[in-house]
Design a protein around this motif. Structure first.
Motif, PDB file in Angstrom:
ATOM      1  N   THR A  69      -1.563  -1.340  -4.141  1.00  0.00           N
ATOM      2  CA  THR A  69      -2.711  -0.479  -3.863  1.00  0.00           C
ATOM      3  C   THR A  69      -2.216   0.945  -3.665  1.00  0.00           C
ATOM      4  OG1 THR A  69      -3.886  -2.302  -2.780  1.00  0.00           O
ATOM      5  CG2 THR A  69      -4.709  -0.069  -2.405  1.00  0.00           C
TER       6      THR A  69
ATOM      7  N   THR B 218      -3.417   0.980  -9.238  1.00  0.00           N
ATOM      8  CA  THR B 218      -3.838  -0.087  -8.337  1.00  0.00           C
ATOM      9  C   THR B 218      -4.234  -1.319  -9.138  1.00  0.00           C
ATOM     10  OG1 THR B 218      -4.605   1.423  -6.611  1.00  0.00           O
ATOM     11  CG2 THR B 218      -5.596  -0.770  -6.668  1.00  0.00           C
TER      12      THR B 218
ATOM     13  N   SER C 256      -3.642   6.423  -8.438  1.00  0.00           N
ATOM     14  CA  SER C 256      -4.682   5.488  -7.994  1.00  0.00           C
ATOM     15  C   SER C 256      -5.015   4.480  -9.093  1.00  0.00           C
ATOM     16  CB  SER C 256      -5.935   6.259  -7.576  1.00  0.00           C
ATOM     17  OG  SER C 256      -6.412   7.065  -8.642  1.00  0.00           O
TER      18      SER C 256
ATOM     19  N   LEU D 211       0.842  -1.185   0.000  1.00  0.00           N
ATOM     20  CA  LEU D 211       0.000   0.000   0.000  1.00  0.00           C
ATOM     21  C   LEU D 211       0.883   1.242   0.000  1.00  0.00           C
ATOM     22  CD1 LEU D 211      -2.765   1.415   0.369  1.00  0.00           C
ATOM     23  CD2 LEU D 211      -2.438   1.141   2.844  1.00  0.00           C
TER      24      LEU D 211
ATOM     25  N   GLN E 224       0.858   5.715  -0.917  1.00  0.00           N
ATOM     26  CA  GLN E 224       0.077   6.898  -1.245  1.00  0.00           C
ATOM     27  C   GLN E 224       0.365   7.361  -2.664  1.00  0.00           C
ATOM     28  OE1 GLN E 224       0.916   9.805   1.857  1.00  0.00           O
ATOM     29  NE2 GLN E 224      -0.936   9.193   2.951  1.00  0.00           N
TER      30      GLN E 224
ATOM     31  N   SER F  63      -3.319   4.658  -2.700  1.00  0.00           N
ATOM     32  CA  SER F  63      -4.393   5.442  -2.089  1.00  0.00           C
ATOM     33  C   SER F  63      -4.272   6.901  -2.506  1.00  0.00           C
ATOM     34  CB  SER F  63      -4.333   5.323  -0.569  1.00  0.00           C
ATOM     35  OG  SER F  63      -3.128   5.874  -0.083  1.00  0.00           O
TER      36      SER F  63
END
Length: 114
Positions: A111, A89, A86, A10, A12, A113
């Motif tokens: 992923t 992803t 994003s 994950l 950003q 975010s």
């Protein structure tokens, strides 16, 4: 040929990740190797790869942000992903083609975010 991918996670938006793919088995049979991805509800698409002559191929959506590289001594291919969005992803798959078939590793989830 067996392919083991790692490095997903994950992150950003705007961040970076590096994926690794270690090839084992009959690696001398590999003609091309690279990365594909599959986002939820979408078809699997090519991201980046080494062609048979060693040149690199990138999807238009990642060109300038992603870099594929390799360490032949380690039988490893990397995907450096910068400026992640994003829409990046997806589950990322390492894949290689030999003369008789295409090989796939288990995917690694990335992923991003927002």
């Amino acid at each position: 040929v067996q392919l083991q991918a790692s490095g997903g996670g994950l992150v950003q938006a705007g961040g970076s990740l590096r994926l690794s793919c270690v090839a084992s088995g009959n690696t001398d049979s590999i003609i091309t190797i690279g990365w594909r991805r599959q986002a939820p509800g979408k078809e699997r698409e090519e991201v980046a790869s080494f062609s048979s002559d060693g040149s690199t191929i990138y999807a238009a959506s990642v060109r300038g942000r992603f870099t594929i590289s390799r360490d032949n001594a380690k039988n490893t291919v990397y995907l450096q992903m910068n400026s992640l969005r994003s829409e990046d992803t997806a589950v990322y798959y390492c894949t290689a083609r030999s003369r008789d078939r295409r090989h796939w590793g288990l995917g690694t989830l990335v992923t991003v975010s927002s």
